[in-house]
Design a protein around this motif. Structure first.
Motif, PDB file in Angstrom:
ATOM      1  N   THR A  63       5.077  17.523  -2.596  1.00 35.89           N
ATOM      2  CA  THR A  63       4.973  17.292  -4.030  1.00 35.89           C
ATOM      3  C   THR A  63       3.536  17.549  -4.467  1.00 35.89           C
ATOM      4  OG1 THR A  63       4.405  14.941  -3.840  1.00 35.89           O
ATOM      5  CG2 THR A  63       6.749  15.521  -3.900  1.00 35.89           C
ATOM      6  N   ILE A  64       3.379  18.024  -5.697  1.00 33.03           N
ATOM      7  CA  ILE A  64       2.064  18.269  -6.289  1.00 33.03           C
ATOM      8  C   ILE A  64       1.916  17.312  -7.452  1.00 33.03           C
ATOM      9  CG2 ILE A  64       0.565  19.973  -7.368  1.00 33.03           C
ATOM     10  CD1 ILE A  64       2.122  22.148  -5.922  1.00 33.03           C
ATOM     11  N   ASN A  65       0.923  16.458  -7.413  1.00 35.70           N
ATOM     12  CA  ASN A  65       0.820  15.377  -8.382  1.00 35.70           C
ATOM     13  C   ASN A  65      -0.618  14.903  -8.485  1.00 35.70           C
ATOM     14  OD1 ASN A  65       2.614  14.311  -5.742  1.00 35.70           O
ATOM     15  ND2 ASN A  65       0.580  13.414  -5.934  1.00 35.70           N
ATOM     16  N   ASP A  66      -0.931  14.224  -9.588  1.00 37.05           N
ATOM     17  CA  ASP A  66      -2.215  13.548  -9.672  1.00 37.05           C
ATOM     18  C   ASP A  66      -2.096  12.207  -8.935  1.00 37.05           C
ATOM     19  OD1 ASP A  66      -0.781  11.938 -11.420  1.00 37.05           O
ATOM     20  OD2 ASP A  66      -1.594  12.900 -13.217  1.00 37.05           O
ATOM     21  N   PHE A  67      -3.192  11.444  -8.918  1.00 37.65           N
ATOM     22  CA  PHE A  67      -3.197  10.249  -8.078  1.00 37.65           C
ATOM     23  C   PHE A  67      -2.255   9.156  -8.587  1.00 37.65           C
ATOM     24  CE2 PHE A  67      -5.576   6.798  -5.723  1.00 37.65           C
ATOM     25  CZ  PHE A  67      -5.154   7.230  -4.486  1.00 37.65           C
ATOM     26  N   PRO A  68      -2.180   8.878  -9.901  1.00 36.56           N
ATOM     27  CA  PRO A  68      -1.180   7.893 -10.348  1.00 36.56           C
ATOM     28  C   PRO A  68       0.250   8.321 -10.024  1.00 36.56           C
ATOM     29  CG  PRO A  68      -2.812   8.264 -12.053  1.00 36.56           C
ATOM     30  CD  PRO A  68      -3.053   9.299 -11.012  1.00 36.56           C
ATOM     31  N   ALA A  69       0.543   9.620 -10.212  1.00 36.68           N
ATOM     32  CA  ALA A  69       1.890  10.101  -9.899  1.00 36.68           C
ATOM     33  C   ALA A  69       2.164  10.057  -8.401  1.00 36.68           C
ATOM     34  CB  ALA A  69       2.073  11.523 -10.430  1.00 36.68           C
ATOM     35  N   TYR A  70       1.117  10.118  -7.582  1.00 37.27           N
ATOM     36  CA  TYR A  70       1.273   9.957  -6.129  1.00 37.27           C
ATOM     37  C   TYR A  70       1.954   8.623  -5.837  1.00 37.27           C
ATOM     38  CZ  TYR A  70      -0.136  10.405  -1.180  1.00 37.27           C
ATOM     39  OH  TYR A  70      -0.149  10.534   0.184  1.00 37.27           O
ATOM     40  N   GLY A  71       1.484   7.573  -6.527  1.00 37.84           N
ATOM     41  CA  GLY A  71       2.089   6.263  -6.338  1.00 37.84           C
ATOM     42  C   GLY A  71       3.513   6.188  -6.850  1.00 37.84           C
ATOM     43  N   MET A  72       3.786   6.853  -7.970  1.00 37.25           N
ATOM     44  CA  MET A  72       5.150   6.835  -8.520  1.00 37.25           C
ATOM     45  C   MET A  72       6.134   7.515  -7.588  1.00 37.25           C
ATOM     46  SD  MET A  72       4.392   7.889 -12.460  1.00 37.25           S
ATOM     47  CE  MET A  72       2.865   7.408 -13.266  1.00 37.25           C
ATOM     48  N   LEU A  73       5.734   8.637  -6.998  1.00 34.90           N
ATOM     49  CA  LEU A  73       6.656   9.420  -6.178  1.00 34.90           C
ATOM     50  C   LEU A  73       6.786   8.867  -4.761  1.00 34.90           C
ATOM     51  CD1 LEU A  73       5.603  13.013  -7.285  1.00 34.90           C
ATOM     52  CD2 LEU A  73       7.557  11.683  -8.074  1.00 34.90           C
ATOM     53  N   SER A  74       5.677   8.404  -4.201  1.00 36.85           N
ATOM     54  CA  SER A  74       5.709   7.942  -2.804  1.00 36.85           C
ATOM     55  C   SER A  74       6.167   6.504  -2.667  1.00 36.85           C
ATOM     56  CB  SER A  74       4.325   8.104  -2.177  1.00 36.85           C
ATOM     57  OG  SER A  74       3.396   7.211  -2.770  1.00 36.85           O
ATOM     58  N   GLY A  75       5.941   5.696  -3.726  1.00 41.19           N
ATOM     59  CA  GLY A  75       6.267   4.282  -3.645  1.00 41.19           C
ATOM     60  C   GLY A  75       5.107   3.420  -3.195  1.00 41.19           C
ATOM     61  N   TRP A  76       3.970   4.027  -2.863  1.00 39.43           N
ATOM     62  CA  TRP A  76       2.779   3.270  -2.456  1.00 39.43           C
ATOM     63  C   TRP A  76       1.853   3.152  -3.671  1.00 39.43           C
ATOM     64  CZ3 TRP A  76       1.353   0.797   2.058  1.00 39.43           C
ATOM     65  CH2 TRP A  76       0.022   0.392   2.152  1.00 39.43           C
ATOM     66  N   MET A  77       1.614   1.936  -4.141  1.00 36.78           N
ATOM     67  CA  MET A  77       0.783   1.723  -5.317  1.00 36.78           C
ATOM     68  C   MET A  77      -0.639   2.215  -5.060  1.00 36.78           C
ATOM     69  SD  MET A  77       0.039   0.672  -8.334  1.00 36.78           S
ATOM     70  CE  MET A  77       1.532  -0.153  -8.857  1.00 36.78           C
ATOM     71  N   THR A  78      -1.133   3.082  -5.937  1.00 30.57           N
ATOM     72  CA  THR A  78      -2.458   3.686  -5.759  1.00 30.57           C
ATOM     73  C   THR A  78      -3.509   2.977  -6.598  1.00 30.57           C
ATOM     74  OG1 THR A  78      -1.854   5.320  -7.432  1.00 30.57           O
ATOM     75  CG2 THR A  78      -1.556   5.947  -5.121  1.00 30.57           C
ATOM     76  N   MET A  79      -3.431   1.658  -6.656  1.00 31.28           N
ATOM     77  CA  MET A  79      -4.435   0.844  -7.331  1.00 31.28           C
ATOM     78  C   MET A  79      -4.742  -0.360  -6.459  1.00 31.28           C
ATOM     79  SD  MET A  79      -2.919   0.912 -11.214  1.00 31.28           S
ATOM     80  CE  MET A  79      -4.165  -0.242 -11.785  1.00 31.28           C
ATOM     81  N   GLY A  80      -5.907  -0.944  -6.672  1.00 27.02           N
ATOM     82  CA  GLY A  80      -6.267  -2.139  -5.938  1.00 27.02           C
ATOM     83  C   GLY A  80      -6.937  -1.856  -4.605  1.00 27.02           C
TER      84      GLY A  80
END
Length: 720
Positions: A63-80
């Motif tokens: 998948t090609i995505n920005d970092f917030p979308a990385y979390g949406m697609l993978s299921g791993w929250m990219t914050m914190g």
């Protein structure tokens, strides 16, 4: 081909003002069902080249995505604190005591070799702390699947977090992509977007060094955090005699005069066409700051179209060293998740290849195009869908147009000099190139005509044997002649000798090309101001005046050695086409350049030219220009076997001085040139002080409900 616009499909428009976050799986359900069918059953497809049907099967590579979308697609929250999807729970990020932000400061020594000197250093990083932990191991797809298989999908549960969230893991769901049979076998199913990462790292450094108000990472809270975690006495907040607090000026921050010099230099900087946006629009001289820079203004070596595996291994070794050296300079608040992500980019490039097939550039442009199609703001989604369908139909119909009908599909690529030629290539003549603009019929003076004709003869392979004959004759006449005098004799008399030699019937030379060359070119010549060749767009210096780009820098290589000493640099003055008599037609385009050399040799063949641009220095060496070579568009150049430079910086970092010059003293105080800030003690409740700091895109905080800031101010992740 898959990255071209005509092969991008708008399959889903997610309505609403904000991103769907983990609920994006609901919208992806039809796509996943079709992908499963393509993998298991396949689809009968017509092959237009073979004119027959075949069973087509397909799979998702990544998948090609920005970092917030990385979390949406993978299921791993990219914050914190656990934002990094590679380090996962092995991350050492922590919350700063005063800034109250998550910091990745001193999280990169673990990526160094076990015997590296930085690991035992207890003064330049977190005070009193060494590093003994090892580099966190990347999990395989099978290992990740074992962790998420028990988690509910979005369709099965609406609970926000599972047990252990935020401490043991950051999983918010079992991604719908795990339904694909092959997903667990992929080495890297999701990409860390190089485009946004390089931009955010660059802007963090730029705003901090330029001390841009509201965007710098060097604030009062940062200095208090620095005092808490580091041993840098020269940068700690100091209390003055009247009870106020003073933030000393950092050595890495520029003075106002230095910032003005940088702004003036950037404002005057011009680069070749297509290599950068107009940087002058990013300059605010009144406040001595830079802003509004786009992603394509911040490229790095890893974005090269040709990557050598050996160099990528060296990059993997150098990036942790560079980050560790930055940790010795900037405060802990500087290091958000964007400063940490580069640690993984070299490995991803080594596994997946060039980033041009994995970054967001083409899709960001595509989304921007879709936004421009909105004509009815009351029905944005419908307006986009209608305009997109119309474009798809016209693109499909263009495949049935006659070849002479222009369309976007058949449009000549930018800076493509492989134009159609009426005359077939012959030796150095009729070389493909593309002129545009007004053509002028003119003449050259005798000196210019002789110089141009001589250069053509000396560079024509068919003439080389006769140059050798003439050189042997000169050496027979003068046994002591040296190479310099020999070259002078050839420059002065060779064209005349060649004409008499070739046209002499006793020599029995029947070569039509040689006879045509011996007669010399026609008196009338054609001139242009613009010419595209070798993937470069060249513009004469006079034509370039007033433009925001500079396309008149020329470089020609001499000899087979790639040494810089064998390259000649000049400025393009004129573009001339000479034509020789006889059949077949023989035309050659020459670049007339100003080489700034004492000898008169102004011409080169257009096909020999490479493009460079000349840049002045911000301070000092005002009489010198730096030469910067550019790469032709859509061209892949061999990088050679030279080892790239090590991550150099003087390891003996000196203590940051607190002394400043008298003329800079006022700039340290509050309210003057935003170089520093002084607050009274009774207003200095640092832990509760609210600062309005504009966060750079995709920076993280300890508050997991914090809204992510997108580059355009809107959530582009809503469109798939």
């Amino acid at each position: 081909m898959c990255m071209k616009r005509e092969f991008m499909f708008l399959t889903i428009i997610i309505p609403g003002p904000s991103a769907p976050k983990k609920s994006i799986d609901v919208y992806l359900r039809p796509l996943i069902d079709e992908l499963k069918m393509l993998w298991e059953d396949g689809v009968m497809t017509y092959d237009v080249s073979l004119k027959q049907n075949f069973l087509m099967k397909a799979a998702v590579m990544w998948t090609i995505n920005d970092f917030p979308a990385y979390g949406m697609l993978s299921g791993w929250m990219t914050m914190g604190k656990l934002a990094c999807p590679v380090c996962m729970e092995r991350s050492k990020a922590f919350s700063l005591a005063y800034s109250r932000k998550v910091s990745w400061f001193d999280c990169h020594r673990r990526f160094l070799p076990e015997d590296h000197e930085y690991r035992t250093c207890k003064k330049k990083f977190t005070k009193g702390k060494g590093e003994t932990s090892t580099t966190p191991r990347r999990l395989t797809g099978e290992e990740v699947w074992e962790r998420v298989r028990h988690l509910p999908s979005v369709e099965e549960s609406k609970e926000d977090h599972s047990q252990g969230y935020g401490v043991e893991h950051h999983w918010t769901k079992r991604s719908i992509f795990w339904e694909l049979p092959y997903w667990k076998t992929l080495l890297l199913p999701h990409n860390i977007d190089v485009m946004h990462t390089e931009r955010n790292v660059f802007l963090n450094i730029l705003y901090t060094v330029m001390d841009t108000k509201g965007k710098t990472k060097d604030t009062f809270k940062s200095r208090k955090d620095l005092e808490e975690y580091c041993m840098r006495g020269g940068l700690e907040v100091q209390q003055t005699e009247n009870g106020n607090f003073l933030k000393p000026k950092a050595q890495y921050a520029l003075t106002k005069q230095q910032r003005l010099s940088v702004c003036e230099w950037v404002s005057d900087l011009k680069l070749p066409d297509g290599y950068v946006s107009n940087l002058a629009r990013c300059v605010d001289r009144s406040e001595a700051k830079l802003s509004g820079m786009k992603s394509h203004d911040c490229h790095r070596e890893i974005t090269s179209s040709l990557l050598m595996e050996s160099k990528l291994h060296i990059m993997e070794e150098n990036i942790p060293i560079i980050l560790c050296k930055l940790e010795q300079i900037f405060p802990p608040s500087f290091f958000d998740s964007m400063e940490h992500l580069p640690i993984h980019l070299a490995y991803e490039a080594r596994v997946r290849g060039p980033v041009q097939y994995r970054w967001m550039y083409p899709f960001e442009r595509f989304i921007r195009t879709l936004k421009q199609k909105v004509t009815n703001k009351a029905h944005v989604e419908g307006s986009i869908a209608k305009a997109y369908l119309l474009e798809e139909m016209s693109t499909f119909a263009s495949y049935y147009y006659p070849s002479d009908v222009p369309s976007r599909r058949t449009r000549v690529p930018r800076n493509d000099g492989e134009g159609s030629s009426e005359n077939p290539p012959l030796s150095i003549f009729n070389h493909p190139g593309r002129s545009y603009g007004k053509c002028i019929t003119s003449t050259l003076n005798d000196k210019e005509m002789e110089a141009g004709h001589l250069y053509i003869l000396l560079n024509c392979p068919e003439v080389v044997p006769y140059i050798n004959i003439y050189s042997d004759l000169l050496r027979e006449l003068d046994l002591e002649i040296n190479d310099e005098d020999l070259d002078k004799q050839i420059s002065m008399r060779f064209p005349t000798w060649l004409k008499s030699y070739v046209l002499d019937s006793r020599n029995q030379i029947d070569d039509v090309l040689l006879k045509s060359l011996a007669w010399g070119p026609l008196k009338n010549v054609k001139k242009w101001r613009n010419y595209i060749i070798n993937g470069y767009k060249f513009v004469t210096k006079s034509q370039n005046e007033g433009m925001s780009t500079t396309d008149y820098g020329v470089c020609v290589r001499c000899g087979e050695n790639d040494s810089v000493d064998n390259d000649y640099y000049g400025m393009l003055i004129d573009i001339v086409e000479l034509e020789y008599t006889g059949s077949p037609t023989k035309k050659v385009v020459l670049f007339q350049c100003d080489w700034r050399y004492p000898s008169y040799d102004p011409f080169i063949l257009a096909q020999q030219a490479e493009q460079v641009h000349f840049s002045s220095y911000p301070e000092g060496q005002q009489s010198w220009l730096a030469v910067i070579k550019t790469k032709a568009r859509n061209a892949i150049q061999f990088l050679g076997k030279n080892k790239p430079d090590d991550a150099y910086q003087d390891d003996d970092v000196q203590e940051m001085p607190t002394m400043v010059a008298n003329d800079d003293l006022e700039e340290i105080l509050v309210g003057i040139a935003d170089e520093g800030e002084e607050l009274p003690w009774n207003q200095m409740d640092l832990k509760d002080l609210e600062e309005d700091e504009e966060e750079i895109e995709y920076s993280t905080s300890s508050e997991e409900e914090e809204e992510l800031i997108e580059e355009d101010g809107n959530s582009d992740s809503n469109m798939e």
